[in-house]
Structures are given as structure tokens and as C-alpha cells.
Design a protein around this motif. Structure first.
Motif, PDB file in Angstrom:
ATOM      1  N   ARG A 298      -6.546   2.307  -5.130  1.00  0.00           N
ATOM      2  CA  ARG A 298      -6.255   1.009  -4.517  1.00  0.00           C
ATOM      3  C   ARG A 298      -5.679   1.178  -3.108  1.00  0.00           C
ATOM      4  NH1 ARG A 298      -2.667  -2.876  -8.003  1.00  0.00           N
ATOM      5  NH2 ARG A 298      -2.919  -4.064  -6.062  1.00  0.00           N
ATOM      6  N   TYR A 299      -4.824   2.187  -2.962  1.00  0.00           N
ATOM      7  CA  TYR A 299      -4.221   2.445  -1.653  1.00  0.00           C
ATOM      8  C   TYR A 299      -5.298   2.807  -0.627  1.00  0.00           C
ATOM      9  CZ  TYR A 299      -2.246   5.370   2.018  1.00  0.00           C
ATOM     10  OH  TYR A 299      -1.965   5.935   3.230  1.00  0.00           O
ATOM     11  N   HIS A 300      -6.217   3.674  -1.003  1.00  0.00           N
ATOM     12  CA  HIS A 300      -7.293   4.095  -0.081  1.00  0.00           C
ATOM     13  C   HIS A 300      -8.216   2.926   0.279  1.00  0.00           C
ATOM     14  CE1 HIS A 300      -6.218   8.265   0.092  1.00  0.00           C
ATOM     15  NE2 HIS A 300      -6.266   8.411  -1.231  1.00  0.00           N
ATOM     16  N   ARG A 301      -8.496   2.042  -0.692  1.00  0.00           N
ATOM     17  CA  ARG A 301      -9.326   0.873  -0.403  1.00  0.00           C
ATOM     18  C   ARG A 301      -8.617  -0.061   0.584  1.00  0.00           C
ATOM     19  NH1 ARG A 301     -10.506   1.127  -6.023  1.00  0.00           N
ATOM     20  NH2 ARG A 301      -9.017  -0.554  -6.460  1.00  0.00           N
ATOM     21  N   ALA A 302      -7.314  -0.255   0.367  1.00  0.00           N
ATOM     22  CA  ALA A 302      -6.532  -1.114   1.269  1.00  0.00           C
ATOM     23  C   ALA A 302      -6.488  -0.511   2.673  1.00  0.00           C
ATOM     24  CB  ALA A 302      -5.112  -1.293   0.723  1.00  0.00           C
ATOM     25  N   LYS A 303      -6.394   0.803   2.736  1.00  0.00           N
ATOM     26  CA  LYS A 303      -6.353   1.483   4.030  1.00  0.00           C
ATOM     27  C   LYS A 303      -7.684   1.325   4.769  1.00  0.00           C
ATOM     28  CE  LYS A 303      -5.010   5.936   5.985  1.00  0.00           C
ATOM     29  NZ  LYS A 303      -4.672   7.351   5.683  1.00  0.00           N
ATOM     30  N   MET A 304      -8.786   1.439   4.024  1.00  0.00           N
ATOM     31  CA  MET A 304     -10.115   1.290   4.622  1.00  0.00           C
ATOM     32  C   MET A 304     -10.339  -0.136   5.147  1.00  0.00           C
ATOM     33  SD  MET A 304     -11.675   4.151   4.707  1.00  0.00           S
ATOM     34  CE  MET A 304     -13.336   3.596   5.064  1.00  0.00           C
ATOM     35  N   ARG A 305      -9.854  -1.130   4.375  1.00  0.00           N
ATOM     36  CA  ARG A 305      -9.991  -2.522   4.809  1.00  0.00           C
ATOM     37  C   ARG A 305      -9.230  -2.756   6.119  1.00  0.00           C
ATOM     38  NH1 ARG A 305      -9.512  -3.822  -0.761  1.00  0.00           N
ATOM     39  NH2 ARG A 305      -7.284  -4.245  -0.516  1.00  0.00           N
ATOM     40  N   THR A 306      -8.057  -2.150   6.220  1.00  0.00           N
ATOM     41  CA  THR A 306      -7.248  -2.287   7.437  1.00  0.00           C
ATOM     42  C   THR A 306      -7.961  -1.675   8.612  1.00  0.00           C
ATOM     43  OG1 THR A 306      -5.246  -2.134   6.080  1.00  0.00           O
ATOM     44  CG2 THR A 306      -4.955  -1.879   8.448  1.00  0.00           C
TER      45      THR A 306
ATOM     46  N   PRO B 213       0.822  -1.228   0.000  1.00  0.00           N
ATOM     47  CA  PRO B 213       0.000   0.000   0.000  1.00  0.00           C
ATOM     48  C   PRO B 213       0.852   1.272   0.000  1.00  0.00           C
ATOM     49  CG  PRO B 213      -0.946  -1.613   1.493  1.00  0.00           C
ATOM     50  CD  PRO B 213       0.355  -2.188   1.026  1.00  0.00           C
ATOM     51  N   GLN B 214       1.980   1.245   0.715  1.00  0.00           N
ATOM     52  CA  GLN B 214       2.842   2.436   0.737  1.00  0.00           C
ATOM     53  C   GLN B 214       3.474   2.687  -0.623  1.00  0.00           C
ATOM     54  OE1 GLN B 214       3.057   4.625   3.189  1.00  0.00           O
ATOM     55  NE2 GLN B 214       1.556   3.363   4.275  1.00  0.00           N
ATOM     56  N   ASP B 215       3.820   1.606  -1.343  1.00  0.00           N
ATOM     57  CA  ASP B 215       4.360   1.754  -2.697  1.00  0.00           C
ATOM     58  C   ASP B 215       3.304   2.368  -3.621  1.00  0.00           C
ATOM     59  OD1 ASP B 215       6.782   0.596  -1.989  1.00  0.00           O
ATOM     60  OD2 ASP B 215       6.154  -1.431  -2.567  1.00  0.00           O
TER      61      ASP B 215
END
Length: 215
Positions: A203-211, A140-142
Motif C-alpha cells: 500500500r505504501y509503494h502504491r501511494a508513493k507511485m500515485r504521488t 504512508p510513512q506509518d
């Protein structure tokens, strides 16, 4: 004229008899007299040691050196010349350091490791190499880093020139190579990189929300 058999310390000073001023030993002659006395096992030089050194003539090499030193006047260093010399020395040092660390700009695009170190030293910036991984390999950071770069560089309303007057890619366009993207030569190609960046940020924001949801 026969020499007197009397010891020198029992005879009067010949220069004094002739009405001349007495000569004094030079520092070098004094050192030589002391060394002669030490070789003979005496703590201090006696009259004979001093007379021997006083009677010695300086060698031709020393005499010529002394003469040439007198003839060569010392050059006065002006403030302007000193500043010029200091600036030249500083420039040479900087050039040496730059050669030692290598070029700061990668000719293919972006900065080299030496360039990133230079920015850290001069501006305190902590720059990292561009993300060249495939989308499936990115963390996600990448995604956040590459997406932010792509939108910032190629998503702006007015793009800087991508090619120069000779048709060569500019440094702005070559930046894409450092991030694993094809170097854009047209505005349309640059906009495609920006669109990819927007998808990565999504994609990064979706991954962050899932976390956050899992937490």
C-alpha cells in the motif's frame, strides 16, 4: 606571697628569672587576644591581652577532642580500596538515574520512553514508539514503518523462540504488543503479522507511485 603592685610591663619575665624558655601563644590564643583588644577599642592587643590569653587553660571539651584525635590513627586508603569505593559510587549513581527515569523495558512489550532515551544516549539511535493506528488511519510513512517492522521481525526464515520453557511469551513475541498487534505464541500467528506487514508495504509503494504520477 603578695602580688607585686608594679605594672606587668615594668616587671621582668618570671620564666626568664626561673631560667625557663619563653612560651609563645598559639594561633587560637593570638586570635582571642586580638578579639579582646577590639572589644576594648584597641587596634592591636597589648601585653595584658596576651598575658590573659596565655593564662587561660583550654576547655575540657577541646582538650578531650585533641586527646582523642591523637589516639585515633588515620587509616591509609589503598589503591584497591579507592577503586572499589569509586566503582560502588558509580553503580549507586547509575542505579539512582535508572530509578529516576523508570524501567527501560515495557513489561507488556517494547521499550518505554525512558528506554528510547537510553538508546539515544548510548548509541545515538532515534527510536520512536510503534504504530498502533488502524490501517485506515495510517499515513504512508506509518505504513512503511509498521510494514518494515512486521516483515523484519516475523518474516525471517528462522524465527527466534516465541515462548520460553515456562510457556511465557519472549521479548521478541511481546514486541507485537508495542505495535498494536496480538502477541503471537505460534509460528503461524507470527507469519500472519508478517503477511500484514507485506500488505502495508505494498500500500505504501502504491501511494508513493500515485504521488509521483501527480507530480
Amino acid at each position: 606571697m603578695a602580688k607585686s603592685s608594679r605594672a606587668p610591663w615594668k616587671r621582668s619575665n618570671p620564666r626568664k628569672r626561673a631560667g625557663k624558655a619563653s612560651k609563645h601563644l598559639t594561633p587560637a590564643q593570638k586570635s582571642a587576644a586580638k578579639a579582646r583588644a577590639r572589644r576594648a577599642g584597641r587596634s592591636y592587643p597589648n601585653l595584658v591581652d596576651n598575658m590573659r590569653m596565655a593564662g587561660k587553660k583550654p576547655s575540657k571539651a577541646k582538650a578531650s577532642k585533641k586527646k582523642s584525635a591523637k589516639k585515633t590513627p588515620k587509616r591509609k586508603v589503598t589503591k584497591k580500596a579507592a577503586r572499589k569505593k569509586s566503582a560502588k559510587k558509580k553503580a549507586a549513581t547509575t542505579s539512582r538515574k535508572r530509578r529516576a527515569s523508570g524501567p527501560e523495558k515495557d513489561p507488556r512489550g517494547g521499550l518505554t520512553a525512558a528506554g528510547r532515551k537510553a538508546f539515544a544516549r548510548q548509541q545515538g539511535a532515534h527510536l520512536r514508539p510503534g504504530v498502533t493506528k488502524t490501517a485506515s488511519e495510517m499515513t504512508p510513512q506509518d505504513m512503511r514503518r509498521k510494514g518494515s517492522w512486521a516483515v523484519r521481525f516475523y518474516g525471517r526464515a528462522k524465527l527466534p523462540p516465541l515462548v520460553d520453557v515456562n510457556g511465557r511469551s519472549t521479548r521478541h513475541a511481546l514486541s507485537a504488543h508495542a505495535w498494536g498487534e496480538p502477541v503471537p505464541k505460534t509460528v503461524a500467528a507470527a507469519r500472519r503479522i508478517a503477511a500484514k506487514g507485506e500488505r502495508l508495504l505494498a500500500r505504501y509503494h502504491r501511494a508513493k507511485m500515485r504521488t509521483k504520477t501527480k507530480a
